[in-house]
Design a protein around this motif. Structure first.
Motif, PDB file in Angstrom:
ATOM      1  N   THR A  99     -66.278  -6.850  15.078  1.00 31.63           N
ATOM      2  CA  THR A  99     -65.516  -6.784  16.336  1.00 31.63           C
ATOM      3  C   THR A  99     -64.250  -5.943  16.151  1.00 31.63           C
ATOM      4  N   ALA A 100     -63.698  -5.500  17.295  1.00 33.25           N
ATOM      5  CA  ALA A 100     -62.432  -4.748  17.259  1.00 33.25           C
ATOM      6  C   ALA A 100     -61.287  -5.657  16.817  1.00 33.25           C
ATOM      7  N   GLU A 101     -61.390  -6.947  17.116  1.00 33.83           N
ATOM      8  CA  GLU A 101     -60.334  -7.883  16.698  1.00 33.83           C
ATOM      9  C   GLU A 101     -60.279  -7.953  15.167  1.00 33.83           C
ATOM     10  N   GLN A 102     -61.459  -8.024  14.542  1.00 33.14           N
ATOM     11  CA  GLN A 102     -61.486  -8.018  13.071  1.00 33.14           C
ATOM     12  C   GLN A 102     -60.902  -6.718  12.540  1.00 33.14           C
ATOM     13  N   ASN A 158     -70.443  -3.373  19.326  1.00 35.87           N
ATOM     14  CA  ASN A 158     -68.993  -3.178  19.502  1.00 35.87           C
ATOM     15  C   ASN A 158     -68.493  -1.889  18.851  1.00 35.87           C
ATOM     16  N   ALA A 159     -69.399  -0.984  18.530  1.00 42.05           N
ATOM     17  CA  ALA A 159     -69.021   0.197  17.739  1.00 42.05           C
ATOM     18  C   ALA A 159     -67.930   1.031  18.417  1.00 42.05           C
ATOM     19  N   GLU A 160     -68.013   1.189  19.728  1.00 39.82           N
ATOM     20  CA  GLU A 160     -67.008   2.003  20.437  1.00 39.82           C
ATOM     21  C   GLU A 160     -65.606   1.419  20.207  1.00 39.82           C
ATOM     22  N   ALA A 161     -65.481   0.095  20.447  1.00 39.31           N
ATOM     23  CA  ALA A 161     -64.168  -0.550  20.340  1.00 39.31           C
ATOM     24  C   ALA A 161     -63.693  -0.603  18.886  1.00 39.31           C
ATOM     25  N   ILE A 162     -64.610  -0.836  17.968  1.00 41.40           N
ATOM     26  CA  ILE A 162     -64.221  -0.878  16.545  1.00 41.40           C
ATOM     27  C   ILE A 162     -63.677   0.492  16.123  1.00 41.40           C
ATOM     28  N   ASP A 202     -72.456   8.341  17.114  1.00 42.29           N
ATOM     29  CA  ASP A 202     -71.945   8.953  18.343  1.00 42.29           C
ATOM     30  C   ASP A 202     -70.690   8.228  18.847  1.00 42.29           C
ATOM     31  N   ALA A 203     -70.714   6.892  18.778  1.00 42.09           N
ATOM     32  CA  ALA A 203     -69.552   6.113  19.238  1.00 42.09           C
ATOM     33  C   ALA A 203     -68.336   6.417  18.370  1.00 42.09           C
ATOM     34  N   THR A 204     -68.572   6.570  17.081  1.00 48.39           N
ATOM     35  CA  THR A 204     -67.459   6.848  16.157  1.00 48.39           C
ATOM     36  C   THR A 204     -66.867   8.226  16.448  1.00 48.39           C
TER      37      THR A 204
END
Ligand SMILES: O=C(O)C(=O)C[C@H](O)[C@@H](O)CO
Length: 256
Positions: A99-102, A158-162, A202-204
């Motif tokens: 997750t982006a929180e992590q 959650n790749a985009e947010a991470i 792609d998200a990265t």
């Protein structure tokens, strides 16, 4: 002196950088690898029998060579991250980020207050060259490179947010854990896994970050390079030794 330059961080936007997984957990083996032409080495604190002192020995052994060390921690533990940074790790890879929180917590573990909560080691640490680096506490983050591993279905979701998390420099796909997590045990080449790997790449890139992957099979590594992965681990030292040893003995004794 200034905070040491991190050539790995600086190289992330250039051509594909080829690395080797280092699993022997000794400075001697690490130094041999560092002389062979690989751009970077993954000193594996997750699955190799490493401890903070053995990682320190490898950082010291490879420091003289143009081969950038990347240290993988075994967990998200901020106390361990503090020790790894204090011994001079500048590129840190953290497994199993879902997750982006992590991801944001991990960034905070690498930053001094008020940006984060890293404790102050000061002149006791190799990172500050025992106090010789001027303004270490206000400049260290500029040369730190944080790589988070996406290797689960939730990580891919959650790749985009991470990837977009401020302070995350790169995302590294763990193809073996990812394939296993989604039920294709040990089969990263299953089409569903390949789609998820491409999505994470792609998200990265959409977030303006670099993407890496492990691909010990040449055909896979070449495909990932064609897709645009920025750094690829194309060998694992343990496997390279084992393969060479088996081939050598087979030349004399034949296959049994
Ligand atoms: O999931 C993966 O793939 C990885 O994270 C790399 C493995 O942990 C590596 O140790 C395989 O040898």
């Amino acid at each position: 002196m200034q905070v040491p330059h991190n050539p790995f961080k600086a190289s992330l936007t250039g051509d594909t950088r080829y690395g080797c997984w280092a699993g022997f957990a000794t400075g001697y083996a690490g130094e041999i690898l560092a002389t062979t032409g690989f751009d970077w080495l993954l000193i594996d604190g997750e699955h190799a029998p490493n401890t903070v002192p053995t990682i320190l020995a490898q950082l010291q052994a490879v420091a003289a060579y143009p081969c950038a060390p990347v240290v993988r921690a075994v967990s998200h533990d901020p106390a361990l991250i503090k020790q790894l940074l204090d011994i001079g790790t500048q590129t840190l890879m953290i497994p199993m980020v879902d997750t982006a929180e992590q991801a944001a917590q991990l960034v905070a573990a690498t930053r001094y207050p008020p940006q984060g909560f890293r404790g102050v080691g000061g002149g006791l640490t190799r990172a500050t060259r025992w106090g010789e680096v001027e303004d270490y506490m206000t400049t260290a983050h500029e040369e730190l490179c944080l790589i988070v591993q996406v290797e689960s279905r939730s990580g891919v979701d959650n790749a985009e947010a991470i990837a977009a998390t401020p302070g995350v420099d790169a995302v590294f796909v763990g193809p073996f854990d990812l394939s296993t997590d989604i039920g294709h045990i040990g089969n990263p080449n299953h089409p569903e896994v390949q789609t998820m790997i491409r999505h994470t790449l792609d998200a990265t890139h959409a977030a303006g970050k670099a993407a890496g992957i492990l691909a010990p099979v040449e055909e896979d590594a070449k495909r990932y390079a064609d897709w645009g992965f920025d750094f690829i681990a194309v060998g694992i030292d343990i496997s390279l030794l084992r393969q060479a040893a088996k081939e050598t003995v087979a030349r004399y004794k034949g296959e049994k």
